[in-house]
Scaffold this motif. Sequence first.
Motif, PDB file in Angstrom:
ATOM      1  N   SER A  38      -3.638  60.969  16.285  1.00  0.00           N
ATOM      2  CA  SER A  38      -5.137  60.796  16.579  1.00  0.00           C
ATOM      3  C   SER A  38      -5.812  61.822  17.375  1.00  0.00           C
ATOM      4  O   SER A  38      -5.325  62.786  17.842  1.00  0.00           O
ATOM      5  N   MET A  39      -7.198  62.001  16.895  1.00  0.00           N
ATOM      6  CA  MET A  39      -8.003  63.062  17.826  1.00  0.00           C
ATOM      7  C   MET A  39      -7.985  62.975  19.207  1.00  0.00           C
ATOM      8  O   MET A  39      -8.020  63.819  19.773  1.00  0.00           O
ATOM      9  N   GLU A  40      -7.766  61.520  19.718  1.00  0.00           N
ATOM     10  CA  GLU A  40      -7.580  61.424  21.110  1.00  0.00           C
ATOM     11  C   GLU A  40      -6.466  62.269  21.700  1.00  0.00           C
ATOM     12  O   GLU A  40      -6.430  62.922  22.537  1.00  0.00           O
ATOM     13  N   ALA A  41      -5.336  62.091  20.963  1.00  0.00           N
ATOM     14  CA  ALA A  41      -3.981  62.542  21.516  1.00  0.00           C
ATOM     15  C   ALA A  41      -4.013  64.301  21.393  1.00  0.00           C
ATOM     16  O   ALA A  41      -3.771  64.863  22.227  1.00  0.00           O
ATOM     17  N   ALA A  43      -6.659  65.998  21.563  1.00  0.00           N
ATOM     18  CA  ALA A  43      -7.720  66.533  22.658  1.00  0.00           C
ATOM     19  C   ALA A  43      -6.941  66.407  23.858  1.00  0.00           C
ATOM     20  O   ALA A  43      -7.010  67.488  24.787  1.00  0.00           O
ATOM     21  N   LYS A  44      -6.426  65.444  24.218  1.00  0.00           N
ATOM     22  CA  LYS A  44      -5.583  65.455  25.533  1.00  0.00           C
ATOM     23  C   LYS A  44      -4.537  66.536  25.669  1.00  0.00           C
ATOM     24  O   LYS A  44      -4.539  67.058  26.516  1.00  0.00           O
ATOM     25  N   GLY A  49     -12.119  68.057  25.417  1.00  0.00           N
ATOM     26  CA  GLY A  49     -12.905  66.812  25.056  1.00  0.00           C
ATOM     27  C   GLY A  49     -12.872  66.871  23.499  1.00  0.00           C
ATOM     28  O   GLY A  49     -12.697  67.591  22.844  1.00  0.00           O
ATOM     29  N   LYS A  50     -13.036  65.169  23.007  1.00  0.00           N
ATOM     30  CA  LYS A  50     -12.851  65.296  21.450  1.00  0.00           C
ATOM     31  C   LYS A  50     -14.021  66.025  21.001  1.00  0.00           C
ATOM     32  O   LYS A  50     -14.194  66.259  19.562  1.00  0.00           O
ATOM     33  N   SER A  51     -15.194  66.117  21.834  1.00  0.00           N
ATOM     34  CA  SER A  51     -16.243  66.804  21.074  1.00  0.00           C
ATOM     35  C   SER A  51     -15.849  68.304  20.424  1.00  0.00           C
ATOM     36  O   SER A  51     -16.490  68.669  19.710  1.00  0.00           O
ATOM     37  N   LYS A  60     -10.173  63.750  10.777  1.00  0.00           N
ATOM     38  CA  LYS A  60      -8.848  64.376  11.156  1.00  0.00           C
ATOM     39  C   LYS A  60      -8.022  65.177   9.891  1.00  0.00           C
ATOM     40  O   LYS A  60      -7.243  66.161  10.295  1.00  0.00           O
TER      41      LYS A  60
END
Length: 207
Positions: A38-41, A43-44, A49-51, A60
């Motif tokens: 995931s993009m969230e994972a 970025a973390k 940030g996702k941006s 993706k």
Amino acid sequence: MSARRTPTGAAVLQPQVTAAITEAVLDELAGSGYGRLSMEAVAKRAGVGKSALYRRWPAKQDMVLAAMAELSVPMAPAPDTGSLRGDLRVVLTAVQDWLTHPRVARILPDLIAESGRSPELATAMAELIGEPRRARGATALRRAIERGELPPDTDLELALDLLAAPVYWRVVARRAPQEDHYLESVVEFLLRGLSVRAPALTLEEPE
């Protein structure tokens, strides 16, 4: 002539941030696979940030293939050892090193499986990873033609398939041990197969 200035409000992409994201993408792919990434994972893991991801890639798939191309394409050499034998040995070693790379060994089979379900992904993989790698191998084969080691009418596409296929089959499909003599044996077979012109097959008319 004045230097081009970045338009006001335009995002400046910092190379170190891109590098951190690329590393995070590869780690997530190796650990979770394409389907669960995931993009969230990402970025973390990258500490952004996702941006920051969406400023670089629209989706993706684009992000994943950019990261894999960054890793994979430089690992494909265009050797010029002075002989076809030497060049084949370098190319085959590079293919083996690529397929046994800790990240590639975990990521590539998963991406190939996903590409079987997604023609769009398969096409993008070929364009961004497969074709650039093959282009480097083709350079070595063209040099061999110029040196007179291969016939001028050598089918480069078929020859490139023959270069990678035995190593891929042994490493990825069979997961067989990597004996020291294996690549040398493949080189010998390739030299005989590529440089000897076989007579054309003819179909006999029935009597």
